[in-house]
Design an enzyme around this catalytic site. Structure first.
Site, mmCIF file in Angstrom:
data_model
loop_
_atom_site.group_PDB
_atom_site.id
_atom_site.type_symbol
_atom_site.label_atom_id
_atom_site.label_comp_id
_atom_site.label_asym_id
_atom_site.label_seq_id
_atom_site.Cartn_x
_atom_site.Cartn_y
_atom_site.Cartn_z
ATOM 1 N N ARG A 185 12.977 -25.672 56.137
ATOM 2 C CA ARG A 185 13.958 -26.778 56.093
ATOM 3 C C ARG A 185 13.378 -28.034 56.742
ATOM 4 O O ARG A 185 13.578 -29.140 56.242
ATOM 5 C CB ARG A 185 15.256 -26.351 56.799
ATOM 6 C CG ARG A 185 16.066 -25.352 55.981
ATOM 7 C CD ARG A 185 17.016 -24.525 56.838
ATOM 8 N NE ARG A 185 18.081 -25.273 57.444
ATOM 9 C CZ ARG A 185 18.813 -24.827 58.475
ATOM 10 N NH1 ARG A 185 18.559 -23.623 59.010
ATOM 11 N NH2 ARG A 185 19.775 -25.554 58.971
ATOM 12 N N ARG A 231 20.171 -36.700 50.122
ATOM 13 C CA ARG A 231 18.964 -36.115 50.708
ATOM 14 C C ARG A 231 17.704 -36.540 49.971
ATOM 15 O O ARG A 231 16.603 -36.166 50.380
ATOM 16 C CB ARG A 231 19.050 -34.581 50.641
ATOM 17 C CG ARG A 231 19.743 -33.956 51.829
ATOM 18 C CD ARG A 231 19.924 -32.495 51.528
ATOM 19 N NE ARG A 231 19.641 -31.673 52.668
ATOM 20 C CZ ARG A 231 20.560 -31.224 53.523
ATOM 21 N NH1 ARG A 231 21.814 -31.548 53.382
ATOM 22 N NH2 ARG A 231 20.215 -30.450 54.524
ATOM 23 N N LYS A 260 24.635 -33.409 62.567
ATOM 24 C CA LYS A 260 25.438 -34.086 61.532
ATOM 25 C C LYS A 260 26.881 -33.546 61.519
ATOM 26 O O LYS A 260 27.828 -34.309 61.530
ATOM 27 C CB LYS A 260 24.799 -33.903 60.137
ATOM 28 C CG LYS A 260 23.391 -34.484 60.034
ATOM 29 C CD LYS A 260 22.818 -34.374 58.629
ATOM 30 C CE LYS A 260 22.533 -32.949 58.147
ATOM 31 N NZ LYS A 260 21.483 -32.243 58.890
ATOM 32 N N ARG A 285 24.389 -17.941 60.412
ATOM 33 C CA ARG A 285 24.209 -18.624 59.125
ATOM 34 C C ARG A 285 22.902 -18.151 58.495
ATOM 35 O O ARG A 285 21.873 -18.075 59.170
ATOM 36 C CB ARG A 285 24.185 -20.154 59.351
ATOM 37 C CG ARG A 285 24.823 -20.921 58.210
ATOM 38 C CD ARG A 285 24.944 -22.387 58.521
ATOM 39 N NE ARG A 285 23.822 -23.136 58.000
ATOM 40 C CZ ARG A 285 23.755 -24.452 58.000
ATOM 41 N NH1 ARG A 285 24.735 -25.168 58.514
ATOM 42 N NH2 ARG A 285 22.708 -25.065 57.505
ATOM 43 N N ARG A 319 22.427 -21.095 67.291
ATOM 44 C CA ARG A 319 23.538 -20.971 66.337
ATOM 45 C C ARG A 319 23.422 -19.665 65.549
ATOM 46 O O ARG A 319 24.429 -19.052 65.195
ATOM 47 C CB ARG A 319 23.562 -22.177 65.390
ATOM 48 C CG ARG A 319 24.817 -22.178 64.524
ATOM 49 C CD ARG A 319 24.946 -23.429 63.687
ATOM 50 N NE ARG A 319 23.877 -23.507 62.705
ATOM 51 C CZ ARG A 319 23.661 -24.562 61.922
ATOM 52 N NH1 ARG A 319 24.419 -25.639 62.027
ATOM 53 N NH2 ARG A 319 22.679 -24.556 61.049
HETATM 54 P P1 AP5 Z 1 24.988 -29.225 63.675
HETATM 55 O O1 AP5 Z 1 26.005 -30.238 64.045
HETATM 56 O O2 AP5 Z 1 25.414 -28.043 62.931
HETATM 57 O O3 AP5 Z 1 23.754 -29.964 62.960
HETATM 58 P P2 AP5 Z 1 23.559 -30.303 61.460
HETATM 59 O O4 AP5 Z 1 22.713 -31.540 61.424
HETATM 60 O O5 AP5 Z 1 24.871 -30.338 60.738
HETATM 61 O O6 AP5 Z 1 22.679 -29.043 61.046
HETATM 62 P P3 AP5 Z 1 22.677 -28.190 59.728
HETATM 63 O O7 AP5 Z 1 21.924 -26.958 60.053
HETATM 64 O O8 AP5 Z 1 24.057 -28.066 59.164
HETATM 65 O O9 AP5 Z 1 21.828 -29.153 58.809
HETATM 66 P P4 AP5 Z 1 21.144 -28.867 57.455
HETATM 67 O O10 AP5 Z 1 20.863 -30.237 56.960
HETATM 68 O O11 AP5 Z 1 20.014 -27.933 57.562
HETATM 69 O O12 AP5 Z 1 22.276 -28.048 56.663
HETATM 70 P P5 AP5 Z 1 23.286 -28.387 55.501
HETATM 71 O O13 AP5 Z 1 24.442 -27.496 55.656
HETATM 72 O O14 AP5 Z 1 23.495 -29.838 55.331
HETATM 73 O O15 AP5 Z 1 24.260 -28.802 65.020
HETATM 74 C C1 AP5 Z 1 23.391 -27.690 65.030
HETATM 75 C C2 AP5 Z 1 23.720 -26.773 66.186
HETATM 76 O O16 AP5 Z 1 23.360 -27.408 67.403
HETATM 77 C C3 AP5 Z 1 25.220 -26.429 66.299
HETATM 78 O O17 AP5 Z 1 25.342 -25.073 66.602
HETATM 79 C C4 AP5 Z 1 25.663 -27.324 67.474
HETATM 80 O O18 AP5 Z 1 26.769 -26.784 68.135
HETATM 81 C C5 AP5 Z 1 24.408 -27.300 68.341
HETATM 82 N N1 AP5 Z 1 24.249 -28.353 69.333
HETATM 83 C C6 AP5 Z 1 23.856 -28.111 70.598
HETATM 84 N N2 AP5 Z 1 23.771 -29.241 71.291
HETATM 85 C C7 AP5 Z 1 24.092 -30.231 70.460
HETATM 86 C C8 AP5 Z 1 24.157 -31.631 70.627
HETATM 87 N N3 AP5 Z 1 23.903 -32.190 71.798
HETATM 88 N N4 AP5 Z 1 24.494 -32.392 69.565
HETATM 89 C C9 AP5 Z 1 24.780 -31.795 68.379
HETATM 90 N N5 AP5 Z 1 24.737 -30.460 68.168
HETATM 91 C C10 AP5 Z 1 24.386 -29.670 69.207
HETATM 92 O O19 AP5 Z 1 22.450 -27.894 54.203
HETATM 93 C C11 AP5 Z 1 22.110 -26.547 54.051
HETATM 94 C C12 AP5 Z 1 21.357 -26.347 52.754
HETATM 95 O O20 AP5 Z 1 22.220 -26.686 51.648
HETATM 96 C C13 AP5 Z 1 20.115 -27.218 52.544
HETATM 97 O O21 AP5 Z 1 18.973 -26.633 53.121
HETATM 98 C C14 AP5 Z 1 20.035 -27.287 51.012
HETATM 99 O O22 AP5 Z 1 19.494 -26.094 50.493
HETATM 100 C C15 AP5 Z 1 21.499 -27.325 50.605
HETATM 101 N N6 AP5 Z 1 22.006 -28.703 50.460
HETATM 102 C C16 AP5 Z 1 22.990 -29.295 51.202
HETATM 103 N N7 AP5 Z 1 23.182 -30.564 50.826
HETATM 104 C C17 AP5 Z 1 22.304 -30.792 49.817
HETATM 105 C C18 AP5 Z 1 21.994 -31.936 49.035
HETATM 106 N N8 AP5 Z 1 22.632 -33.104 49.211
HETATM 107 N N9 AP5 Z 1 21.017 -31.819 48.088
HETATM 108 C C19 AP5 Z 1 20.376 -30.652 47.906
HETATM 109 N N10 AP5 Z 1 20.597 -29.546 48.623
HETATM 110 C C20 AP5 Z 1 21.560 -29.608 49.576
HETATM 111 MG MG MG Z 2 25.705 -29.241 59.135
#
Ligand code: AP5
Ligand code: MG
Length: 190
Positions: free
Chosen positions: A145, A89, A14, A134, A128
């Site tokens: 997760r 979400r 994402k 992180r 990562r």
């Molecule tokens: P990356 O692009 O970072 O993927 P991502 O989908 O953004 O992964 P996240 O870990 O950020 O998702 P998440 O939903 O768990 O976390 P969020 O911060 O939203 O890619 C991942 C890795 O892969 C990177 O290192 C990238 O470089 C690598 N990669 C390698 N090859 C790749 C390729 N081909 N394509 C893409 N990437 C590649 O949420 C965190 C926490 O916050 C949640 O658990 C929750 O507690 C809270 N939270 C956030 N939003 C809400 C909400 N709306 N409601 C309630 N709680 C929330």
């Molecule tokens: Mg992210």
């Protein structure tokens, strides 16, 4: 550019694809994960609550997330479109987003769903962890997760389907291919 909702499991890309979309189309980017991590860093009350939940892989409650949504959205530059990354979400969050945008005469735009197998997701997140450290990138929390994603977030795909804005992109082993498919879609959607 219309708004975009980028949707997918932890590690699906994402944030990565949002950066590429922002670079190409010059739109705004709201990552609710980044918003919460900034609150944690600043040591606010919201940050303290968020930390206790993020460390366990659990979601922050809907009322809290919905409460900060409009203020974050209204800080964006008007008229250029926004990517929502990690929001909504849950179905209540999706309903709240739709309402907040409708109140401003705006639309949700297109939903982009990233589908990636779990083995690849786990490998990316553990990698990562080594690079960025992180707090929620450890095997136990990653599994929590994934479980939360399947139980609370994945059912939302059908909600977007009903809204007629769901577009699925499936990982086939190449980031360039994924990106060219997304860009081809967005070029036409513009
Ligand atoms: P990356 O692009 O970072 O993927 P991502 O989908 O953004 O992964 P996240 O870990 O950020 O998702 P998440 O939903 O768990 O976390 P969020 O911060 O939203 O890619 C991942 C890795 O892969 C990177 O290192 C990238 O470089 C690598 N990669 C390698 N090859 C790749 C390729 N081909 N394509 C893409 N990437 C590649 O949420 C965190 C926490 O916050 C949640 O658990 C929750 O507690 C809270 N939270 C956030 N939003 C809400 C909400 N709306 N409601 C309630 N709680 C929330
Ligand atoms: Mg992210």
């Amino acid at each position: 550019m219309k708004n975009i909702i980028i949707f997918g499991a932890p590690g699906s890309g994402k944030g990565t694809y949002s950066d590429e979309i922002v670079a190409r189309y010059g739109m705004g980017h709201i990552s609710t994960g980044d918003v919460l991590r900034a609150e944690i860093k600043a040591g606010t009350e919201l940050g303290q609550l968020a930390k206790s939940l993020i460390d366990k892989g659990q979601l922050v409650p809907d009322d809290v997330m919905v409460g900060i949504l409009a203020s974050v959205y209204d800080k964006q530059e008007p008229g250029r479109g926004v990517i929502f990354d990690g929001f909504p979400r849950t179905i209540p969050q999706a309903e709240a987003l739709k309402k907040m945008l409708a109140e401003r005469g705006h639309e949700m735009g297109n939903m982009i769903e990233l589908v990636v197998d779990e083995e690849t997701l786990m490998a990316r997140l553990l990698n990562r962890a080594k690079e960025q450290g992180r707090a929620d990138d450890n095997e136990e929390t990653i599994k929590a997760r994934f479980e939360v994603y399947h139980r609370q977030t994945e059912p939302l795909a059908a909600w977007f389907e009903k809204e007629g804005i769901r577009n699925v992109f499936t990982w086939k082993g190449s980031k360039d291919l994924m990106l060219s498919e997304i860009f081809a879609f967005l070029d036409k959607a513009e």
